[in-house]
Design a protein around this motif. Structure first.
Motif, PDB file in Angstrom:
ATOM      1  N   ARG A  69     -11.439  17.224 -30.138  1.00 58.04           N
ATOM      2  CA  ARG A  69     -11.014  16.459 -31.202  1.00 58.04           C
ATOM      3  C   ARG A  69     -11.549  16.612 -32.336  1.00 58.04           C
ATOM      4  NH1 ARG A  69      -7.252  13.376 -27.819  1.00 58.04           N
ATOM      5  NH2 ARG A  69      -8.193  13.392 -25.706  1.00 58.04           N
ATOM      6  N   ARG A  70     -10.685  17.174 -33.391  1.00 58.86           N
ATOM      7  CA  ARG A  70     -10.859  17.400 -34.588  1.00 58.86           C
ATOM      8  C   ARG A  70     -10.150  16.583 -35.714  1.00 58.86           C
ATOM      9  NH1 ARG A  70      -9.759  22.175 -31.494  1.00 58.86           N
ATOM     10  NH2 ARG A  70     -11.652  23.516 -31.548  1.00 58.86           N
ATOM     11  N   THR A  71      -9.082  16.349 -35.690  1.00 59.79           N
ATOM     12  CA  THR A  71      -8.252  15.528 -36.772  1.00 59.79           C
ATOM     13  C   THR A  71      -8.067  14.192 -36.378  1.00 59.79           C
ATOM     14  OG1 THR A  71      -5.782  15.854 -35.536  1.00 59.79           O
ATOM     15  CG2 THR A  71      -6.732  17.763 -36.944  1.00 59.79           C
ATOM     16  N   GLU A  72      -7.633  13.320 -37.378  1.00 58.87           N
ATOM     17  CA  GLU A  72      -7.403  11.723 -37.056  1.00 58.87           C
ATOM     18  C   GLU A  72      -6.435  11.646 -36.137  1.00 58.87           C
ATOM     19  OE1 GLU A  72      -7.243   7.787 -37.451  1.00 58.87           O
ATOM     20  OE2 GLU A  72      -8.706   9.194 -38.096  1.00 58.87           O
ATOM     21  N   ARG A  73      -5.611  12.505 -35.905  1.00 54.54           N
ATOM     22  CA  ARG A  73      -4.404  12.330 -34.780  1.00 54.54           C
ATOM     23  C   ARG A  73      -5.240  12.393 -33.551  1.00 54.54           C
ATOM     24  NH1 ARG A  73       1.687  15.272 -34.761  1.00 54.54           N
ATOM     25  NH2 ARG A  73       2.348  13.956 -32.906  1.00 54.54           N
ATOM     26  N   ASP A  74      -6.001  13.347 -33.509  1.00 60.68           N
ATOM     27  CA  ASP A  74      -6.610  13.667 -32.225  1.00 60.68           C
ATOM     28  C   ASP A  74      -7.323  12.574 -31.481  1.00 60.68           C
ATOM     29  OD1 ASP A  74      -5.977  16.257 -32.099  1.00 60.68           O
ATOM     30  OD2 ASP A  74      -7.669  17.053 -32.985  1.00 60.68           O
ATOM     31  N   PHE A  75      -8.023  11.839 -32.697  1.00 60.62           N
ATOM     32  CA  PHE A  75      -8.671  10.567 -32.086  1.00 60.62           C
ATOM     33  C   PHE A  75      -8.134   9.262 -32.083  1.00 60.62           C
ATOM     34  CE2 PHE A  75     -11.957  13.308 -33.877  1.00 60.62           C
ATOM     35  CZ  PHE A  75     -13.253  13.042 -32.985  1.00 60.62           C
ATOM     36  N   HIS A  76      -6.583   9.238 -31.965  1.00 69.49           N
ATOM     37  CA  HIS A  76      -5.882   8.040 -31.934  1.00 69.49           C
ATOM     38  C   HIS A  76      -5.929   7.852 -30.226  1.00 69.49           C
ATOM     39  CE1 HIS A  76      -3.003   8.409 -35.774  1.00 69.49           C
ATOM     40  NE2 HIS A  76      -4.349   7.962 -36.001  1.00 69.49           N
ATOM     41  N   GLU A  77      -5.812   8.948 -29.384  1.00 68.69           N
ATOM     42  CA  GLU A  77      -5.800   8.735 -28.081  1.00 68.69           C
ATOM     43  C   GLU A  77      -7.189   8.193 -27.622  1.00 68.69           C
ATOM     44  OE1 GLU A  77      -5.117  11.226 -23.836  1.00 68.69           O
ATOM     45  OE2 GLU A  77      -5.558  12.393 -25.931  1.00 68.69           O
ATOM     46  N   VAL A  78      -8.329   9.010 -28.289  1.00 68.88           N
ATOM     47  CA  VAL A  78      -9.634   8.582 -27.973  1.00 68.88           C
ATOM     48  C   VAL A  78      -9.992   7.213 -28.180  1.00 68.88           C
ATOM     49  CG1 VAL A  78     -12.165   9.115 -28.470  1.00 68.88           C
ATOM     50  CG2 VAL A  78     -10.444  10.931 -28.684  1.00 68.88           C
ATOM     51  N   ARG A  79      -9.345   6.323 -29.221  1.00 71.73           N
ATOM     52  CA  ARG A  79      -9.568   5.217 -29.509  1.00 71.73           C
ATOM     53  C   ARG A  79      -8.867   4.380 -28.692  1.00 71.73           C
ATOM     54  NH1 ARG A  79     -10.535   7.188 -34.942  1.00 71.73           N
ATOM     55  NH2 ARG A  79      -8.270   6.764 -35.482  1.00 71.73           N
ATOM     56  N   GLN A  80      -7.807   4.689 -27.911  1.00 70.26           N
ATOM     57  CA  GLN A  80      -7.061   3.922 -26.972  1.00 70.26           C
ATOM     58  C   GLN A  80      -7.980   4.082 -25.390  1.00 70.26           C
ATOM     59  OE1 GLN A  80      -3.176   5.372 -26.344  1.00 70.26           O
ATOM     60  NE2 GLN A  80      -2.554   5.035 -28.759  1.00 70.26           N
ATOM     61  N   ARG A  81      -8.653   5.030 -25.146  1.00 69.56           N
ATOM     62  CA  ARG A  81      -9.024   5.342 -24.054  1.00 69.56           C
ATOM     63  C   ARG A  81     -10.740   4.960 -24.072  1.00 69.56           C
ATOM     64  NH1 ARG A  81      -6.879  11.093 -21.842  1.00 69.56           N
ATOM     65  NH2 ARG A  81      -8.101  10.525 -19.924  1.00 69.56           N
ATOM     66  N   GLY A 105      -4.737  -5.650 -28.849  1.00 68.91           N
ATOM     67  CA  GLY A 105      -4.854  -4.449 -28.443  1.00 68.91           C
ATOM     68  C   GLY A 105      -3.562  -4.071 -27.394  1.00 68.91           C
ATOM     69  N   PRO A 106      -3.166  -4.632 -26.591  1.00 67.04           N
ATOM     70  CA  PRO A 106      -2.267  -4.194 -25.468  1.00 67.04           C
ATOM     71  C   PRO A 106      -0.905  -4.336 -26.205  1.00 67.04           C
ATOM     72  CG  PRO A 106      -3.576  -5.808 -24.208  1.00 67.04           C
ATOM     73  CD  PRO A 106      -4.048  -5.825 -25.980  1.00 67.04           C
ATOM     74  N   LEU A 107      -0.546  -5.348 -26.943  1.00 65.41           N
ATOM     75  CA  LEU A 107       0.680  -5.185 -27.984  1.00 65.41           C
ATOM     76  C   LEU A 107       0.712  -3.910 -28.634  1.00 65.41           C
ATOM     77  CD1 LEU A 107       0.906  -8.944 -29.136  1.00 65.41           C
ATOM     78  CD2 LEU A 107       2.266  -7.793 -27.561  1.00 65.41           C
ATOM     79  N   ASN A 108      -0.389  -3.393 -29.323  1.00 67.15           N
ATOM     80  CA  ASN A 108      -0.379  -2.240 -30.204  1.00 67.15           C
ATOM     81  C   ASN A 108      -0.096  -0.996 -29.292  1.00 67.15           C
ATOM     82  OD1 ASN A 108      -0.709  -2.493 -33.385  1.00 67.15           O
ATOM     83  ND2 ASN A 108      -1.876  -4.236 -32.254  1.00 67.15           N
ATOM     84  N   VAL A 148     -15.774 -12.692 -25.887  1.00 67.35           N
ATOM     85  CA  VAL A 148     -14.345 -12.492 -26.416  1.00 67.35           C
ATOM     86  C   VAL A 148     -13.951 -11.132 -26.984  1.00 67.35           C
ATOM     87  CG1 VAL A 148     -12.381 -13.274 -27.989  1.00 67.35           C
ATOM     88  CG2 VAL A 148     -13.710 -15.073 -26.606  1.00 67.35           C
ATOM     89  N   THR A 149     -15.031 -10.831 -27.633  1.00 67.39           N
ATOM     90  CA  THR A 149     -14.856  -9.303 -28.066  1.00 67.39           C
ATOM     91  C   THR A 149     -14.516  -8.252 -26.889  1.00 67.39           C
ATOM     92  OG1 THR A 149     -16.182  -9.892 -30.204  1.00 67.39           O
ATOM     93  CG2 THR A 149     -15.756  -7.631 -29.645  1.00 67.39           C
ATOM     94  N   LEU A 150     -15.416  -8.374 -25.852  1.00 71.97           N
ATOM     95  CA  LEU A 150     -15.500  -7.552 -24.931  1.00 71.97           C
ATOM     96  C   LEU A 150     -14.180  -7.789 -24.338  1.00 71.97           C
ATOM     97  CD1 LEU A 150     -17.107  -5.717 -22.921  1.00 71.97           C
ATOM     98  CD2 LEU A 150     -18.053  -7.391 -21.991  1.00 71.97           C
ATOM     99  N   ALA A 151     -13.649  -9.069 -23.977  1.00 74.45           N
ATOM    100  CA  ALA A 151     -12.465  -9.328 -23.370  1.00 74.45           C
ATOM    101  C   ALA A 151     -11.448  -8.401 -24.172  1.00 74.45           C
ATOM    102  CB  ALA A 151     -12.332 -10.874 -23.181  1.00 74.45           C
ATOM    103  N   ALA A 152     -11.266  -8.436 -25.564  1.00 76.80           N
ATOM    104  CA  ALA A 152     -10.394  -7.819 -26.218  1.00 76.80           C
ATOM    105  C   ALA A 152     -10.148  -6.520 -26.053  1.00 76.80           C
ATOM    106  CB  ALA A 152     -10.600  -8.291 -27.560  1.00 76.80           C
TER     107      ALA A 152
END
Length: 232
Positions: A69-81, A105-108, A148-152
Motif C-alpha cells: 500500500r503506497r498511495t491514498e487510493r491503495d489505502f481506501h480498501e484498507v480503511r474498509q477492511r 459506514g455501511p451506507l458509504n 457506540v463507536t465500536l458498534a459503528a
C-alpha cells in the motif's frame, strides 16, 4: 499463514521534531489480539494511523491484505477492511442519533437502505445497545459513546480492528463489558493500551514501543512497570 497487516522499516517524524518511529517492523496475523505498549508520545497512535494511511512515513513499507500500500487510493480498501476506533469517541461520532452513526459506514460502502437497517439492528443487538438506538449521540455517557463507536466500526464488518486506548474514562461496568465484547469477536486486532489488566484479559501477544523502536515481550512489560493492574 501470511500476516493480515505488515510494516517494515517504518520511519516517521512530525515537522520540526525528532523521529517518533525509527525503523519499526510489525506483523499482525489472523486471530491475533496484539497489544501495543509504550509511554505517552512513543508513537503508538502514530503507528496505527500509518497502518490505515492517515499518516505517511518517510521510509518503510506497509503491506495490508496481501498487497503493498503506497498511495491514498491503495489505502481506501484498507480503511474498509481495518476498522479504526479512535482514542476520543467525539472524534468519530458526528451523526444526530446512535442509529445514524452506526448506519453511516455501511451506507458509504454502498449497502442498500434495507441492508443497512438489518446491519444496524444486528450490530446494536449483538453489543446490547438497542436501548440507545434513538438517543442523541452527544448526550451519551463516555462509556456509552465508547461502545457506540465500536458498534459503528463493527457495522462495516471489518477483518481487523485497531483500537487506540479503548478503556479511557470507562467505569467498571463499561470496562468489563468492553472486555466481554472484544474477547468474543473473531477479528484480529491491534490494541494500544496502558492498562496491564486489560491487556492480560484480551491480548494474545504484547510488544512495546519506546524510543522509536519495538521491543520484545519482556521489555514491553517493563515499559509499563509503574502502572498497577486494576484490582479484581
Amino acid at each position: 499463514m501470511p500476516p493480515l497487516i505488515e510494516v517494515s522499516g517504518i520511519v516517521f517524524a512530525y515537522p520540526g521534531q525528532s523521529r517518533v518511529l525509527d525503523g519499526v517492523d510489525l506483523s499482525l496475523y489472523p486471530g491475533e489480539r496484539l497489544c501495543l505498549v509504550g509511554p505517552n508520545g512513543a508513537g503508538k497512535s502514530t503507528l496505527l494511523q500509518i497502518l490505515v494511511g492517515l499518516l505517511v512515513p518517510s521510509a518503510g513499507a506497509v503491506t495490508a491484505f496481501g498487497r503493498a500500500r503506497r498511495t491514498e487510493r491503495d489505502f481506501h480498501e484498507v480503511r474498509q477492511r481495518a476498522g479504526f476506533v479512535f482514542q476520543d469517541p467525539d472524534d468519530q461520532l458526528f451523526c444526530p442519533t446512535v442509529a445514524e452513526d452506526v448506519a453511516f459506514g455501511p451506507l458509504n460502502l454502498g449497502k442498500s437502505r434495507q441492508e443497512v437497517a438489518t446491519i444496524v439492528n444486528d450490530t446494536l443487538e449483538r453489543l446490547d445497545l438497542k436501548h440507545l438506538r434513538d438517543r442523541v449521540t452527544h448526550k451519551l455517557s463516555g462509556g456509552e459513546k465508547r461502545l457506540v463507536t465500536l458498534a459503528a466500526v463493527l457495522a462495516m464488518q471489518p477483518e481487523v480492528l485497531l483500537l487506540d486506548e479503548p478503556t479511557n474514562a470507562l467505569d467498571e461496568r463499561f470496562y468489563n463489558r468492553l472486555i466481554d465484547i472484544l474477547t468474543g469477536l473473531p477479528q484480529a486486532m491491534i490494541v494500544v493500551s496502558h492498562d496491564p489488566h486489560f491487556r492480560h484479559a484480551i491480548g494474545s501477544r504484547s510488544v512495546g514501543l519506546k524510543e522509536g523502536r519495538l521491543s520484545t515481550l519482556d521489555e514491553a512489560s517493563r515499559v509499563d512497570s509503574r502502572i498497577l493492574p486494576r484490582p479484581v
